[in-house]
Design an enzyme around this catalytic site. Structure first.
Site, short mmCIF file in Angstrom:
data_model
loop_
_atom_site.label_atom_id
_atom_site.label_comp_id
_atom_site.label_asym_id
_atom_site.label_seq_id
_atom_site.Cartn_x
_atom_site.Cartn_y
_atom_site.Cartn_z
N CYS A 154 0.80 -1.23 0.00
CA CYS A 154 0.00 0.00 0.00
C CYS A 154 0.83 1.28 0.00
O CYS A 154 0.79 2.05 -0.96
CB CYS A 154 -0.92 0.00 1.22
SG CYS A 154 -2.10 -1.35 1.18
N1 LIG Z 1 -2.78 -5.84 2.04
C1 LIG Z 1 -3.31 -4.84 2.67
O1 LIG Z 1 -3.04 -4.63 3.84
C2 LIG Z 1 -4.26 -3.87 1.98
C3 LIG Z 1 -4.93 -2.93 2.78
C4 LIG Z 1 -5.84 -2.07 2.18
C5 LIG Z 1 -6.06 -2.12 0.81
N2 LIG Z 1 -5.39 -3.01 0.03
C6 LIG Z 1 -5.70 -3.03 -1.39
O2 LIG Z 1 -6.52 -4.15 -1.66
C7 LIG Z 1 -6.22 -4.67 -2.95
C8 LIG Z 1 -5.83 -6.13 -2.84
O3 LIG Z 1 -4.64 -6.22 -2.05
P1 LIG Z 1 -4.20 -7.56 -1.34
O4 LIG Z 1 -3.16 -7.19 -0.37
O5 LIG Z 1 -5.38 -8.35 -0.86
O6 LIG Z 1 -3.55 -8.32 -2.59
P2 LIG Z 1 -3.15 -9.87 -2.66
O7 LIG Z 1 -2.08 -9.97 -3.69
O8 LIG Z 1 -2.91 -10.41 -1.29
O9 LIG Z 1 -4.45 -10.56 -3.19
C9 LIG Z 1 -4.96 -10.38 -4.45
C10 LIG Z 1 -5.59 -11.68 -4.90
O10 LIG Z 1 -6.17 -11.45 -6.18
C11 LIG Z 1 -5.88 -12.54 -7.02
N3 LIG Z 1 -5.99 -12.04 -8.38
C12 LIG Z 1 -5.09 -11.37 -9.10
N4 LIG Z 1 -5.61 -11.04 -10.29
C13 LIG Z 1 -6.87 -11.52 -10.31
C14 LIG Z 1 -7.91 -11.51 -11.25
N5 LIG Z 1 -7.77 -10.92 -12.45
N6 LIG Z 1 -9.06 -12.11 -10.92
C15 LIG Z 1 -9.21 -12.69 -9.72
N7 LIG Z 1 -8.27 -12.73 -8.78
C16 LIG Z 1 -7.11 -12.16 -9.07
C17 LIG Z 1 -4.51 -13.00 -6.61
O11 LIG Z 1 -4.28 -14.34 -6.96
C18 LIG Z 1 -4.59 -12.82 -5.08
O12 LIG Z 1 -5.08 -13.96 -4.45
C19 LIG Z 1 -5.12 -3.77 -3.51
O13 LIG Z 1 -5.72 -2.75 -4.27
C20 LIG Z 1 -4.50 -3.17 -2.27
O14 LIG Z 1 -3.90 -1.92 -2.53
C21 LIG Z 1 -4.49 -3.91 0.61
#
Ligand SMILES: NC(=O)c1ccc[n+]([C@@H]2O[C@H](COP(=O)([O-])OP(=O)(O)OC[C@H]3O[C@@H](n4cnc5c(N)ncnc54)[C@H](O)[C@@H]3O)[C@@H](O)[C@H]2O)c1
Length: 454
Positions: free
Chosen positions: A291
């Protein structure tokens, strides 16, 4: 003779009306029969899916990663701080995971939690979000609510998702509904559970907002409605930019304090005794995670289209991204004083997850430090109880396993570099046996002759 007045008995009027899409979704949400689909079962999507399942919603998880889908379907977790028994309990309640996006047809609400990284030019890479909406588009139909959670620039929901859904014939706010509700996970922080963290929600129309608030209100204690999806998108960016800028400030303070021979951690702890108007942020070896190093640049990119240059964001980015090099400079100086060079030294990096007590190595400064030190000719190892094997990464490749922290292993290195201060490390043992510790996290007080603060 008693005359009976003629009383006309009025038959009740029965009118058969089909509930509107809004009414039908509202009642399914209220009675928890709405089928909730979560796309992207990562750090954000998985806890949310489990939360919906735990309160009784039928939940379907969608992901492109077959290995994750298989693990979750078996009731196993692949994220350290998400317990397998929570996944198993959800599976027992009917939670299913699949890579088959045609299953999107069966859901009433679809929540998108896919990655939003930067591309090689440090510009927003929306390919995951757009790939997702295009993959589910053939299966979307009236009476569905779509909510985007991925962090992104203001305008994404209305400029990227809405036109695609409308081109499919859906009328947003009338027969299908669209909102943006950013995630606020703090992985590894046991103080805040998903349902305790207030959640922002903005809708494309009033009806979209009402349905979004109703859906999240079933699983989150406080839902905070805002007037548009753009406000919701910008709110998330402000939160993360606030952190990036303040971390940049304390990292600069660290460099100044170092020159002045003052302990920056002592200064911050002292300042934090002020009961108002000061929020403590702590310096480190650089920004990490999915992030804070990334999200601010989503706004930088979008602001350019409005002729605005985001100077605070750029400056914080410059300071924060220079930190690994500054730390390496401190390692070089400390070795030099001992008649050694980085080239040829044995260095162990403690903690390659980007923050303490988690297993997430994305954008981790510890990994960046390993690469720089390796490029300068050091022999590099790492130790991280949360990351037993060096993970597959896009930019960094090390064929390494985590080294156990023992008196003998620690004594064998020229430098022990503390990049992330996991609670699991035995800091007394490390202190006792290390030749030289470079401490980027303020673990040790100043003044110890085998400790250099960096
Ligand atoms: N990790 C955090 O603490 C956090 C906090 C707030 C917001 N976010 C935001 O949330 C979003 C997701 O982050 P995250 O940390 O969960 O990511 P992550 O990489 O842990 O998870 C994303 C998931 O999406 C899957 N994926 C990728 N492309 C895909 C597609 N086309 N269709 C379906 N699934 C798909 C991946 O395999 C993975 O399992 C991002 O925008 C991030 O900025 C993350």
């Amino acid at each position: 003779m008693i005359q009976h007045a003629h009383v006309a008995i009025r038959q009740p009027e029965y009118r058969v009306t089909t509930p509107t899409p809004f009414e039908s979704l509202s009642s399914k949400i209220e009675n928890r029969t709405a089928r909730v689909g979560v796309v992207g079962l990562g750090y954000v999507g998985l806890p949310l899916a489990l939360r919906f399942a735990s309160v009784g919603f039928p939940v379907l998880g969608l992901d492109i990663d077959q290995a994750k889908v298989d693990a979750l379907s078996r009731g196993a977790s692949y994220i350290e701080h998400i317990r397998a028994d929570a996944v198993a309990a959800a599976v027992a309640k009917g939670f299913k995971a699949t890579t088959d996006f045609s299953a999107a047809e069966t859901v009433d609400a679809l929540i998108i939690c896919v990655p939003t990284p930067l591309n090689e030019y440090r510009e927003p890479d929306l390919s995951f979000v757009i790939g997702t909406i295009e993959a589910v588009l053939p299966y979307l139909h009236p009476r569905q609510l779509v909510s985007l959670e991925s962090t992104t620039y203001p305008g994404t929901t209305e400029e990227e998702l809405m036109p695609r859904m409308e081109a499919r014939g859906l009328k947003i706010g009338r027969d299908a509904f669209l909102c943006f509700s950013p995630e606020r996970e703090d992985p590894g922080n046991p103080e805040f559970k998903t349902h305790d963290i207030p959640k922002i929600c903005g809708g494309v129309t009033k009806a979209c907002l009402e349905l979004g608030v109703a859906l999240y209100g079933q699983v989150i204690r406080t839902v905070v409605p805002v007037s548009s999806t753009r406000v919701a998108e910008m709110t998330k960016l402000l939160e993360n930019i606030h952190r990036a800028v303040n971390i940049g400030l304390v990292n600069e303070m660290k460099i100044i304090c170092d020159r002045m021979d003052i302990d920056v951690h002592e200064v911050i702890r002292a300042a934090a005794t002020k009961p108002f108007g000061f929020v403590p942020y702590f310096p480190g070896p650089g920004l990490g995670g999915h992030c804070i190093p990334i999200d601010p640049f989503y706004l930088t990119w979008k602001a350019r289209a409005f002729g605005v240059h985001t100077r605070f964001i750029e400056l914080a980015g410059e300071i924060n991204s220079s930190m690994p090099h500054w730390v390496v400079g401190k390692i070089g100086d400390a070795l030099n004083e001992r008649g050694r060079a980085i080239r040829g030294s044995r260095i162990v990096v403690l903690g390659i997850a980007y923050k303490k007590n988690v297993d997430d190595t994305r954008e981790s400064p510890g990994v960046e430090l390993m690469s720089i030190l390796h490029d300068r000719g050091a022999t590099v190892d790492y130790s991280d109880p949360h990351v037993p094997m060096f993970p597959k990464m896009r930019r960094h490749h090390f064929d390494l396993r985590s080294v156990a922290v023992t008196p003998a292993s620690i004594a064998a290195y020229d430098v022990v570099l503390i990049a992330t201060n996991h609670d699991a490390f035995d800091y007394a043992l490390i202190k006792e046996h290390a030749k030289l510790i470079v401490d980027t996290r303020g673990v040790y007080p100043r003044g110890d002759n085998n400790v250099v603060k960096a």
